[in-house]
Design an enzyme around this catalytic site. Sequence first.
Site, PDB file in Angstrom:
ATOM      1  N   VAL A 173     -34.898 -12.256   4.619  1.00  0.00           N
ATOM      2  CA  VAL A 173     -33.461 -12.406   4.185  1.00  0.00           C
ATOM      3  C   VAL A 173     -32.664 -11.396   4.635  1.00  0.00           C
ATOM      4  O   VAL A 173     -33.260 -10.167   4.656  1.00  0.00           O
ATOM      5  CB  VAL A 173     -33.145 -12.352   2.872  1.00  0.00           C
ATOM      6  CG1 VAL A 173     -31.625 -12.955   2.613  1.00  0.00           C
ATOM      7  CG2 VAL A 173     -34.260 -13.513   2.044  1.00  0.00           C
ATOM      8  N   LYS A 210     -44.425  -8.373  -6.961  1.00  0.00           N
ATOM      9  CA  LYS A 210     -43.773  -9.665  -6.855  1.00  0.00           C
ATOM     10  C   LYS A 210     -44.898 -10.933  -7.320  1.00  0.00           C
ATOM     11  O   LYS A 210     -44.548 -11.863  -7.883  1.00  0.00           O
ATOM     12  CB  LYS A 210     -43.350 -10.046  -5.588  1.00  0.00           C
ATOM     13  CG  LYS A 210     -42.012  -9.266  -5.059  1.00  0.00           C
ATOM     14  CD  LYS A 210     -40.778  -9.330  -5.847  1.00  0.00           C
ATOM     15  CE  LYS A 210     -39.767  -8.543  -5.675  1.00  0.00           C
ATOM     16  NZ  LYS A 210     -38.446  -8.685  -6.270  1.00  0.00           N
ATOM     17  N   TYR A 232     -45.092  -3.220  -3.406  1.00  0.00           N
ATOM     18  CA  TYR A 232     -44.113  -4.652  -3.463  1.00  0.00           C
ATOM     19  C   TYR A 232     -44.726  -5.829  -3.627  1.00  0.00           C
ATOM     20  O   TYR A 232     -44.324  -6.704  -4.660  1.00  0.00           O
ATOM     21  CB  TYR A 232     -43.335  -4.735  -2.107  1.00  0.00           C
ATOM     22  CG  TYR A 232     -42.051  -5.624  -2.036  1.00  0.00           C
ATOM     23  CD1 TYR A 232     -40.918  -5.426  -2.639  1.00  0.00           C
ATOM     24  CD2 TYR A 232     -42.519  -6.965  -1.563  1.00  0.00           C
ATOM     25  CE1 TYR A 232     -40.033  -6.288  -2.570  1.00  0.00           C
ATOM     26  CE2 TYR A 232     -41.342  -7.836  -1.453  1.00  0.00           C
ATOM     27  CZ  TYR A 232     -39.998  -7.568  -2.043  1.00  0.00           C
ATOM     28  OH  TYR A 232     -39.137  -8.391  -1.905  1.00  0.00           O
ATOM     29  N   ILE A 242     -28.600 -10.360  -2.144  1.00  0.00           N
ATOM     30  CA  ILE A 242     -28.946 -11.733  -2.765  1.00  0.00           C
ATOM     31  C   ILE A 242     -28.054 -11.906  -4.155  1.00  0.00           C
ATOM     32  O   ILE A 242     -27.606 -12.995  -4.380  1.00  0.00           O
ATOM     33  CB  ILE A 242     -30.373 -12.004  -3.145  1.00  0.00           C
ATOM     34  CG1 ILE A 242     -31.183 -12.038  -1.729  1.00  0.00           C
ATOM     35  CG2 ILE A 242     -30.803 -13.574  -3.887  1.00  0.00           C
ATOM     36  CD1 ILE A 242     -32.602 -12.231  -1.673  1.00  0.00           C
ATOM     37  N   THR A 301     -30.531  -9.110   4.213  1.00  0.00           N
ATOM     38  CA  THR A 301     -29.950  -8.293   3.266  1.00  0.00           C
ATOM     39  C   THR A 301     -29.299  -6.876   3.922  1.00  0.00           C
ATOM     40  O   THR A 301     -30.025  -6.630   5.098  1.00  0.00           O
ATOM     41  CB  THR A 301     -30.777  -7.820   2.043  1.00  0.00           C
ATOM     42  OG1 THR A 301     -31.873  -7.266   2.456  1.00  0.00           O
ATOM     43  CG2 THR A 301     -31.118  -9.305   1.291  1.00  0.00           C
ATOM     44  N   ASP A 327     -29.150   1.306 -14.833  1.00  0.00           N
ATOM     45  CA  ASP A 327     -30.532   1.159 -14.126  1.00  0.00           C
ATOM     46  C   ASP A 327     -31.262   0.082 -15.097  1.00  0.00           C
ATOM     47  O   ASP A 327     -31.299   0.059 -16.060  1.00  0.00           O
ATOM     48  CB  ASP A 327     -31.123   2.590 -14.359  1.00  0.00           C
ATOM     49  CG  ASP A 327     -32.502   2.457 -13.532  1.00  0.00           C
ATOM     50  OD1 ASP A 327     -33.119   1.512 -13.579  1.00  0.00           O
ATOM     51  OD2 ASP A 327     -33.167   3.827 -13.263  1.00  0.00           O
TER      52      ASP A 327
END
Length: 264
Positions: A202, A173, A169, A18, A204, A64
């Site tokens: 998506v 988010k 995750y 993205i 990716t 990083d």
Amino acid sequence: MAFTLKGVAYVTGAGSGIGQHTAYSLARQGVRSFALLDRNAVAATVGELQKMAPDVSIQQFELDVTDEKAIDDSIAKTVQEFGRLDYAVNNAGIGGMIQTSDLIPKDDFEKVLAVNATAVWHCQRAQIRQMLTQNKLSTSYRSARGSIVNVASMYGLVAPPLNVPATAYATSKHAVIGLTRSDALQFAHRGIRINAIAPGYVMTPLVQKTMATRDMMETERKKVPLHRYSDMEEIADCIAFLHSDAASYMVGATLVADGGYSIV
């Protein structure tokens, strides 16, 4: 309305996925000054941008995003080179283990939060500090001192399904959306617009790799009302829109681009 972007863009995770396609979309809309950041090389992104716009100027940073000093230094070098910072895209992130809480090691959980949430805060803090020092790009009432878009996820709005227990995750988010709303409220009256985007599935490189090894991705595809995954350009174009004057009245919003997944 059609829109054109004039100014300096700063994109994390710009080496692929993205972030890479966001740089392309911003360039299509007129951006010619870029700071591109990734823990891996961004050479492929740079090469494509130079083909798209021979007059493009690019600062490259291999770092990083959990390195606070490196982030601060990258902002300083961007401003030293280009004079200001107008469009920030905090996109760098990782997936972590797809496991329930009872099976996730503490180290993995904390790593996901460090990259996906704390690092976004580090970046956004540095971006806000810079944007507060600069004037608006134009005298238009639609213009801002700067615009920030944080890449969240539909899993920042809804819980992941039983067959995709992406606990760490999803937690990270949700944090991104909370950070976006909190800072958007604090800085809107000072001329900085902050919004988030919540992509669904998506295509990716990471998802394509996962699809090759997990039946769950096909199961999830069938749940999407559009019955397909997004391509990266579709999400990138949404991010470009959020940065534009066409979205000038959007503050603290989370633009959902998930093919309808979260409304089912």
